[in-house]
Design a protein around this motif. Sequence first.
Motif, short mmCIF file in Angstrom:
data_model
loop_
_atom_site.label_atom_id
_atom_site.label_comp_id
_atom_site.label_asym_id
_atom_site.label_seq_id
_atom_site.Cartn_x
_atom_site.Cartn_y
_atom_site.Cartn_z
N THR A 154 45.18 -11.52 -15.03
CA THR A 154 43.88 -12.13 -14.28
C THR A 154 42.61 -11.39 -15.02
O THR A 154 42.42 -10.02 -14.86
N PRO B 34 53.06 -4.05 -14.86
CA PRO B 34 54.31 -3.98 -14.07
C PRO B 34 55.32 -3.96 -15.35
O PRO B 34 55.15 -4.32 -16.46
N GLU C 214 51.14 -10.12 -14.46
CA GLU C 214 52.37 -10.65 -13.70
C GLU C 214 53.24 -11.27 -14.95
O GLU C 214 52.40 -11.96 -15.78
N LEU C 215 54.38 -11.59 -14.86
CA LEU C 215 55.02 -12.31 -15.87
C LEU C 215 55.22 -13.62 -15.50
O LEU C 215 55.56 -14.09 -14.22
N GLY C 216 54.92 -14.64 -16.34
CA GLY C 216 54.80 -16.12 -16.25
C GLY C 216 55.18 -16.69 -17.31
O GLY C 216 56.33 -16.39 -17.84
N ARG D 209 44.92 -7.64 -12.69
CA ARG D 209 46.16 -8.17 -12.38
C ARG D 209 46.88 -8.40 -13.50
O ARG D 209 46.41 -9.06 -14.70
N TRP E 293 52.75 -12.81 -20.51
CA TRP E 293 52.30 -11.95 -19.48
C TRP E 293 50.87 -12.74 -19.08
O TRP E 293 50.10 -13.05 -20.06
#
Length: 303
Positions: A170, A102, A149-151, A147, A167
């Motif tokens: 997964t 993303p 995602e930003l966290g 996968r 980042w």
Amino acid sequence: MRTDRTRTARLLLVLALSVTGAGAAAGCGQAEADGGRPTPPARDDDRARRVADAWDGSRAAARWHEGYHPVEAVVQPPAEGLRGDDRRAYVTGNFDLRAPLPPARDKSGRVTWQDGGSLTRPLMAADRVYRTLDRNSGPGPRLTVTRAELGSMTVLTARGPTTVPAWLFTLEGYAGPLKSAAVSPSAPPEPPIGPLRPDVPTDVLAPLGGLTTVARDGRSVTVVAQHGSCDDGPVVSAHETEGSVVLSAAVTGAEDGPCTTELLGERVTVKLDRPVGDRIVLDAFTGRPVPYTEWPGAAPGRS
């Protein structure tokens, strides 16, 4: 005994490469190598005092405390740990990407310390961070990313634990994600004192190769100290003040005469009189903060 100038120049080169990738109650800590042998204090404590005097209360120290300077790895495998060949894939950088990466919605991210302070740093895109993990296209076991995602993640820094954008990747077969910081460290400030001359013998004072570990209780630090093949190994001592911990490294038992130019690294743990806290860990030889290193490079990461 004195070591020759060639070995000192090689030590300086190693330190320069590691840095580029990157008062006054005094005490004297004791050091021991991973093997547990006790060592005497280093031999140029006057230099350590000069370095501490230059840094303590200086503008450079203030700038250092304002910045984001990790003292542990900024890549964290899944909390449950990697299994079997997956550990080898992680170390060698063998990854497969089976999902789109993303875009970052923001251009900056906030670094927040537990003491309430914060700092804004440029946010690195997911594909840039992923490339630091996937460094190898050769054969062998691979980790599959399904996968991203930003966290966020928690990283220990020179001024304590901090929450940073990260980042979260997964991995196939794992419940928890692999985390990698999405912001880079701050640039170190210009030091208020210069390095020693390169012709200083290494059995008097030598540069350190980097900081590998700060104990969770802060009562010890582990650094990489280099030495040659014709000596008894490195020793490291600590000069402690209210604002800094100055580490002095040297080699012992150096022999005169012909010697190979082989350069060896060794982890040395230095016990301190009190916890590091937010004090700056400095190298007596260079007059600079000791940079974090993942020596001997057993895992991917960025300093």
